[in-house]
Design a protein around this motif. Structure first.
Motif, PDB file in Angstrom:
ATOM      1  N   GLY A   1      33.525  36.182  54.371  1.00  0.00           N
ATOM      2  CA  GLY A   1      34.955  35.923  54.266  1.00  0.00           C
ATOM      3  C   GLY A   1      35.316  34.694  53.452  1.00  0.00           C
ATOM      4  N   GLY A   2      34.328  34.076  52.811  1.00  0.00           N
ATOM      5  CA  GLY A   2      34.603  32.897  51.993  1.00  0.00           C
ATOM      6  C   GLY A   2      35.562  33.215  50.851  1.00  0.00           C
ATOM      7  N   HIS A   3      36.518  32.311  50.624  1.00  0.00           N
ATOM      8  CA  HIS A   3      37.494  32.472  49.537  1.00  0.00           C
ATOM      9  C   HIS A   3      36.778  32.253  48.207  1.00  0.00           C
ATOM     10  CE1 HIS A   3      41.204  31.974  47.236  1.00  0.00           C
ATOM     11  NE2 HIS A   3      40.680  30.877  46.735  1.00  0.00           N
ATOM     12  N   LEU A   4      36.901  33.227  47.310  1.00  0.00           N
ATOM     13  CA  LEU A   4      36.283  33.124  45.992  1.00  0.00           C
ATOM     14  C   LEU A   4      37.306  32.810  44.906  1.00  0.00           C
ATOM     15  CD1 LEU A   4      33.879  36.214  46.222  1.00  0.00           C
ATOM     16  CD2 LEU A   4      33.345  33.806  46.709  1.00  0.00           C
ATOM     17  N   GLY A   5      38.474  33.434  44.953  1.00  0.00           N
ATOM     18  CA  GLY A   5      39.489  33.247  43.926  1.00  0.00           C
ATOM     19  C   GLY A   5      40.571  34.294  44.041  1.00  0.00           C
ATOM     20  N   HIS A   6      41.090  34.731  42.886  1.00  0.00           N
ATOM     21  CA  HIS A   6      42.192  35.695  42.848  1.00  0.00           C
ATOM     22  C   HIS A   6      41.960  36.734  41.757  1.00  0.00           C
ATOM     23  CE1 HIS A   6      43.978  32.238  44.908  1.00  0.00           C
ATOM     24  NE2 HIS A   6      44.687  33.152  45.540  1.00  0.00           N
ATOM     25  N   VAL A   7      42.662  37.852  41.851  1.00  0.00           N
ATOM     26  CA  VAL A   7      42.592  38.913  40.842  1.00  0.00           C
ATOM     27  C   VAL A   7      43.950  39.031  40.174  1.00  0.00           C
ATOM     28  CG1 VAL A   7      42.190  41.357  40.396  1.00  0.00           C
ATOM     29  CG2 VAL A   7      40.898  40.212  42.180  1.00  0.00           C
ATOM     30  N   PHE A   8      43.922  39.106  38.840  1.00  0.00           N
ATOM     31  CA  PHE A   8      45.147  39.247  38.053  1.00  0.00           C
ATOM     32  C   PHE A   8      45.018  40.468  37.144  1.00  0.00           C
ATOM     33  CE2 PHE A   8      44.524  34.776  39.062  1.00  0.00           C
ATOM     34  CZ  PHE A   8      45.735  34.461  39.659  1.00  0.00           C
ATOM     35  N   ASN A   9      46.138  40.964  36.673  1.00  0.00           N
ATOM     36  CA  ASN A   9      46.166  42.158  35.823  1.00  0.00           C
ATOM     37  C   ASN A   9      46.191  41.836  34.335  1.00  0.00           C
ATOM     38  OD1 ASN A   9      46.158  44.084  37.928  1.00  0.00           O
ATOM     39  ND2 ASN A   9      48.310  43.650  38.305  1.00  0.00           N
ATOM     40  N   ASP A  10      45.560  40.731  33.938  1.00  0.00           N
ATOM     41  CA  ASP A  10      45.560  40.354  32.524  1.00  0.00           C
ATOM     42  C   ASP A  10      44.134  40.278  31.954  1.00  0.00           C
ATOM     43  OD1 ASP A  10      44.677  38.082  33.820  1.00  0.00           O
ATOM     44  OD2 ASP A  10      46.221  36.758  33.026  1.00  0.00           O
ATOM     45  N   GLY A  11      43.255  41.115  32.481  1.00  0.00           N
ATOM     46  CA  GLY A  11      41.879  41.152  31.998  1.00  0.00           C
ATOM     47  C   GLY A  11      41.742  42.048  30.780  1.00  0.00           C
ATOM     48  N   PRO A  12      40.511  42.258  30.338  1.00  0.00           N
ATOM     49  CA  PRO A  12      40.260  43.068  29.140  1.00  0.00           C
ATOM     50  C   PRO A  12      40.774  44.496  29.291  1.00  0.00           C
ATOM     51  CG  PRO A  12      38.253  41.950  29.872  1.00  0.00           C
ATOM     52  CD  PRO A  12      39.275  41.752  30.931  1.00  0.00           C
ATOM     53  N   LYS A  13      41.641  44.900  28.405  1.00  0.00           N
ATOM     54  CA  LYS A  13      42.234  46.247  28.446  1.00  0.00           C
ATOM     55  C   LYS A  13      41.185  47.334  28.216  1.00  0.00           C
ATOM     56  CE  LYS A  13      46.711  45.007  28.542  1.00  0.00           C
ATOM     57  NZ  LYS A  13      46.801  44.241  29.753  1.00  0.00           N
ATOM     58  N   GLU A  14      40.135  47.010  27.438  1.00  0.00           N
ATOM     59  CA  GLU A  14      39.110  48.016  27.132  1.00  0.00           C
ATOM     60  C   GLU A  14      38.178  48.302  28.315  1.00  0.00           C
ATOM     61  OE1 GLU A  14      37.688  43.989  25.760  1.00  0.00           O
ATOM     62  OE2 GLU A  14      39.528  45.138  25.498  1.00  0.00           O
ATOM     63  N   THR A  15      38.272  47.501  29.375  1.00  0.00           N
ATOM     64  CA  THR A  15      37.453  47.793  30.568  1.00  0.00           C
ATOM     65  C   THR A  15      38.392  48.118  31.739  1.00  0.00           C
ATOM     66  OG1 THR A  15      37.247  45.443  31.153  1.00  0.00           O
ATOM     67  CG2 THR A  15      35.518  46.380  29.759  1.00  0.00           C
ATOM     68  N   THR A  16      38.576  47.181  32.645  1.00  0.00           N
ATOM     69  CA  THR A  16      39.376  47.454  33.848  1.00  0.00           C
ATOM     70  C   THR A  16      40.802  46.923  33.775  1.00  0.00           C
ATOM     71  OG1 THR A  16      38.730  45.389  34.905  1.00  0.00           O
ATOM     72  CG2 THR A  16      37.296  47.313  35.283  1.00  0.00           C
ATOM     73  N   GLY A  17      41.064  46.000  32.846  1.00  0.00           N
ATOM     74  CA  GLY A  17      42.375  45.350  32.798  1.00  0.00           C
ATOM     75  C   GLY A  17      42.542  44.278  33.866  1.00  0.00           C
ATOM     76  N   LYS A  18      41.502  44.049  34.656  1.00  0.00           N
ATOM     77  CA  LYS A  18      41.552  43.059  35.740  1.00  0.00           C
ATOM     78  C   LYS A  18      40.835  41.786  35.326  1.00  0.00           C
ATOM     79  CE  LYS A  18      43.402  45.902  38.750  1.00  0.00           C
ATOM     80  NZ  LYS A  18      44.769  45.732  39.161  1.00  0.00           N
ATOM     81  N   ARG A  19      41.307  40.659  35.873  1.00  0.00           N
ATOM     82  CA  ARG A  19      40.621  39.366  35.710  1.00  0.00           C
ATOM     83  C   ARG A  19      40.405  38.789  37.096  1.00  0.00           C
ATOM     84  NH1 ARG A  19      42.826  34.010  35.361  1.00  0.00           N
ATOM     85  NH2 ARG A  19      44.858  34.961  35.011  1.00  0.00           N
ATOM     86  N   HIS A  20      39.154  38.811  37.525  1.00  0.00           N
ATOM     87  CA  HIS A  20      38.783  38.142  38.762  1.00  0.00           C
ATOM     88  C   HIS A  20      38.558  36.686  38.382  1.00  0.00           C
ATOM     89  CE1 HIS A  20      37.598  41.740  41.370  1.00  0.00           C
ATOM     90  NE2 HIS A  20      38.116  42.244  40.248  1.00  0.00           N
ATOM     91  N   CYS A  21      39.507  35.840  38.722  1.00  0.00           N
ATOM     92  CA  CYS A  21      39.472  34.420  38.398  1.00  0.00           C
ATOM     93  C   CYS A  21      38.805  33.716  39.577  1.00  0.00           C
ATOM     94  CB  CYS A  21      40.898  33.934  38.180  1.00  0.00           C
ATOM     95  SG  CYS A  21      41.006  32.233  37.632  1.00  0.00           S
ATOM     96  N   ILE A  22      37.539  33.305  39.402  1.00  0.00           N
ATOM     97  CA  ILE A  22      36.705  32.884  40.514  1.00  0.00           C
ATOM     98  C   ILE A  22      36.322  31.407  40.386  1.00  0.00           C
ATOM     99  CG2 ILE A  22      34.564  33.360  41.761  1.00  0.00           C
ATOM    100  CD1 ILE A  22      36.658  35.681  41.792  1.00  0.00           C
ATOM    101  N   ASN A  23      36.401  30.704  41.495  1.00  0.00           N
ATOM    102  CA  ASN A  23      35.970  29.308  41.544  1.00  0.00           C
ATOM    103  C   ASN A  23      34.453  29.257  41.418  1.00  0.00           C
ATOM    104  OD1 ASN A  23      38.432  27.605  42.387  1.00  0.00           O
ATOM    105  ND2 ASN A  23      38.500  29.365  43.772  1.00  0.00           N
ATOM    106  N   GLY A  24      33.955  28.545  40.401  1.00  0.00           N
ATOM    107  CA  GLY A  24      32.518  28.453  40.199  1.00  0.00           C
ATOM    108  C   GLY A  24      31.791  27.833  41.381  1.00  0.00           C
ATOM    109  N   VAL A  25      32.420  26.900  42.064  1.00  0.00           N
ATOM    110  CA  VAL A  25      31.783  26.243  43.202  1.00  0.00           C
ATOM    111  C   VAL A  25      31.557  27.210  44.363  1.00  0.00           C
ATOM    112  CG1 VAL A  25      33.898  25.434  44.359  1.00  0.00           C
ATOM    113  CG2 VAL A  25      31.799  24.086  44.540  1.00  0.00           C
ATOM    114  N   ALA A  26      32.236  28.345  44.353  1.00  0.00           N
ATOM    115  CA  ALA A  26      32.069  29.353  45.406  1.00  0.00           C
ATOM    116  C   ALA A  26      30.888  30.283  45.110  1.00  0.00           C
ATOM    117  CB  ALA A  26      33.344  30.172  45.558  1.00  0.00           C
ATOM    118  N   LEU A  27      30.273  30.113  43.935  1.00  0.00           N
ATOM    119  CA  LEU A  27      29.187  31.001  43.512  1.00  0.00           C
ATOM    120  C   LEU A  27      27.908  30.221  43.224  1.00  0.00           C
ATOM    121  CD1 LEU A  27      31.089  33.077  40.792  1.00  0.00           C
ATOM    122  CD2 LEU A  27      30.747  33.714  43.199  1.00  0.00           C
ATOM    123  N   LYS A  28      26.802  30.945  43.277  1.00  0.00           N
ATOM    124  CA  LYS A  28      25.506  30.457  42.773  1.00  0.00           C
ATOM    125  C   LYS A  28      24.982  31.557  41.865  1.00  0.00           C
ATOM    126  CE  LYS A  28      24.577  27.335  46.435  1.00  0.00           C
ATOM    127  NZ  LYS A  28      23.771  26.777  47.447  1.00  0.00           N
TER     128      LYS A  28
END
Length: 161
Positions: free
Chosen positions: A129-156
């Motif tokens: 349940g750790g908070h990673l970030g947010h999803v927006f609809n301004d990602g690459p149109k040629e793939t999903t159109g989504k942008r998962h904007c993720i905090n790097g500190v939440a990842l390894k």
């Protein structure tokens, strides 16, 4: 007659207040496979990881060392190690946070928040349940159109073998 009208008004009030219309309160939380007390999380995570993963904070843009990683591999939740994103789905968004056009199936859970005065789609680790970030609809149109904007500190990052 007054009693009949009063009874009708009461019945109408309760019929318009169904469970389907109730919103979850902040006390109601989704159940995750890994649950710990706040003290346990504080003991295991750095202060920056705790702020983002457990208090839904946001790291400063362009501060993550994960921004420039492009080699094959997998990004995992910094709190529990759950695989959440792959390098092949990472792209340069110019926002200052690691960005992905999709998550690994089953890796993340979604919610919403309105802390900034408008509704945003929130991304959490599906295991802890750790908070990673947010999803927006301004990602690459040629793939999903989504942008998962993720905090790097939440990842390894785990490089491919």
């Amino acid at each position: 007659m007054k009693q009949l009208i009063t009874l009708a008004i009461i019945a109408l009030f309760f019929s318009c207040n169904s469970n389907a219309q109730k919103k979850a309160t902040s006390e109601e939380q989704e159940e995750f496979e890994i649950t710990k007390t706040e003290d346990e999380w504080k003991a295991e995570l750095s202060s920056a990881e705790y702020d983002v993963l457990r208090r839904e904070g946001t790291e400063r843009p362009f501060s993550s060392e994960l921004l420039d990683i492009h080699e094959p591999g997998t990004f995992v939740c910094a709190a529990c190690g759950k695989e959440v994103y792959k390098t092949e789905n990472k792209f340069e968004s110019g926002t200052g946070w690691p960005s992905f056009d999709r998550a690994i199936d089953g890796g993340v859970a979604y919610g919403s928040d309105s802390k900034l005065g408008y509704q945003r789609d929130e991304v959490h680790c599906a295991r802890c349940g750790g908070h990673l970030g947010h999803v927006f609809n301004d990602g690459p149109k040629e793939t999903t159109g989504k942008r998962h904007c993720i905090n790097g500190v939440a990842l390894k990052f785990k490089p491919a073998k």
